[in-house]
Design an enzyme around this catalytic site. Structure first.
Site, PDB file in Angstrom:
ATOM      1  N   ASP A  13      86.658 -13.451  28.073  1.00 15.35           N
ATOM      2  CA  ASP A  13      86.889 -14.825  27.641  1.00 15.35           C
ATOM      3  C   ASP A  13      86.435 -15.783  28.728  1.00 15.35           C
ATOM      4  OD1 ASP A  13      89.726 -16.072  29.028  1.00 15.35           O
ATOM      5  OD2 ASP A  13      89.411 -13.911  29.155  1.00 15.35           O
ATOM      6  N   SER A  14      85.839 -16.908  28.310  1.00 14.84           N
ATOM      7  CA  SER A  14      85.437 -17.964  29.229  1.00 14.84           C
ATOM      8  C   SER A  14      84.515 -17.411  30.314  1.00 14.84           C
ATOM      9  CB  SER A  14      86.683 -18.633  29.811  1.00 14.84           C
ATOM     10  OG  SER A  14      86.382 -19.850  30.436  1.00 14.84           O
ATOM     11  N   ALA A  15      84.928 -17.471  31.590  1.00 21.04           N
ATOM     12  CA  ALA A  15      84.121 -16.891  32.657  1.00 21.04           C
ATOM     13  C   ALA A  15      83.942 -15.394  32.450  1.00 21.04           C
ATOM     14  CB  ALA A  15      84.774 -17.156  34.011  1.00 21.04           C
ATOM     15  N   LEU A  26      84.711 -14.605  23.959  1.00 20.27           N
ATOM     16  CA  LEU A  26      85.682 -15.587  23.478  1.00 20.27           C
ATOM     17  C   LEU A  26      85.527 -16.869  24.282  1.00 20.27           C
ATOM     18  CD1 LEU A  26      88.852 -13.288  23.262  1.00 20.27           C
ATOM     19  CD2 LEU A  26      87.085 -13.657  21.519  1.00 20.27           C
TER      20      LEU A  26
END
Length: 292
Positions: free
Chosen positions: A136-138, A164
């Site tokens: 997710d994200s990074a 995500l």
């Protein structure tokens, strides 16, 4: 998120001292982000960093998800994301290896990427053949770069990728015009230019997935919230995958915030999104495990 988290992220100075204080999120998660009692968690040590096995009830030990947490490459870790990784693993019927890769301020992006790829290589060397990568994200950034590095080095690739609310571009110029930038519930995407210099230390070029040749990647599932700033990145990634001929699916959940799946429960749509992730990964690994 708007009242508590957004002001902290928006106004705290981006100094090594302040970045080190982000460990408070990981400490607090020990008390507020439990996993189910039947889920087994076991520490795994790697050179310079560590991870943990997450084994939900009934998980297939031969099918593995490498999970890479988000947090802007400077905060969060195994504890903040343990429940999210466990929920995905349970729905997918797989065992998860979640990795506490090294981060800012002690380590730049090059080290984070190397740690993520080292964990993937270790799984391959252990003989696992049904491997998927999620983040997710990074962590979505790292999921993509790990798969790309495996491709470039001639390693067996993962069966699928899940991203995500992924960060896929470190340059903020395109994202700066996105209408969600000012209304995002808590993500300080406008601060990315300051982080970028710290992240790229030791790198000759920007390794952002959106800047690389994405051909040869396995099927990719992208999920993003309709109200988050990184919706820009989700659309950008989908466009780049389309141009590279990579099978992919982009799901935008109307009105949702950044990584809303992590708040499944208070946000009921989070469970529905995780069911979609589980079904996608079951299809990729051939697991017959039913969705939770």
């Amino acid at each position: 998120m708007r009242v508590v988290i957004r002001p902290v992220f928006r106004y705290s100075p981006l100094t090594p001292v302040m970045l080190r204080l982000a460990v408070v999120f990981e400490w607090a998660a020990s008390f507020v982000v439990p996993v189910t009692r039947d889920t087994e968690v076991e520490r795994v040590d790697f050179p310079g960093f560590h991870g943990e096995w997450i084994r939900p009830p009934g998980a297939d030990p031969d099918k593995v998800m490498l999970f890479l947490h988000g947090g802007g490459f400077f905060c969060c870790g195994l504890r903040t994301h343990r429940r999210l990784a466990a929920r995905i693993a349970e729905r997918a019927g797989v065992t998860a290896l979640s990795v506490a890769y090294r981060q800012l301020p002690a380590s730049p992006l090059a080290v984070s990427m190397a740690d993520a790829h080292h964990a993937y290589t270790w799984l391959v060397e252990q003989g696992f053949t049904d491997i998927v990568i999620a983040g997710d994200s990074a962590g979505g950034f790292l999921a993509l770069t790990t798969a790309l590095t495996a491709r470039d080095e001639g390693q067996p690739g993962p069966a699928a990728l899940v991203a995500l609310s992924p960060l896929v571009e470190l340059d903020h110029l395109g994202r700066a015009e996105h209408p969600n930038l000012k209304t995002d519930a808590y993500l300080p995407a406008h601060r990315l230019p300051k982080l970028r210099t710290m992240l790229l230390a030791g790198l000759d070029e920007d390794p952002s997935p959106a800047r690389r040749d994405l051909s040869g990647l396995p099927p990719v599932l992208i999920q993003a919230g309709g109200a988050e700033a990184l919706l820009y990145d989700a659309h950008l990634l989908a466009a780049r995958l389309c141009a590279a001929g990579v099978p992919h699916r982009l799901q935008v959940w109307e009105g949702q915030l950044h990584v809303f799946q992590a708040f499944a429960g208070p946000i009921p749509e989070g469970h529905a999104a995780l069911d979609e992730v589980g079904a996608f990964l079951r299809s990729a690994t051939g697991s017959g495990h039913a969705a939770a």
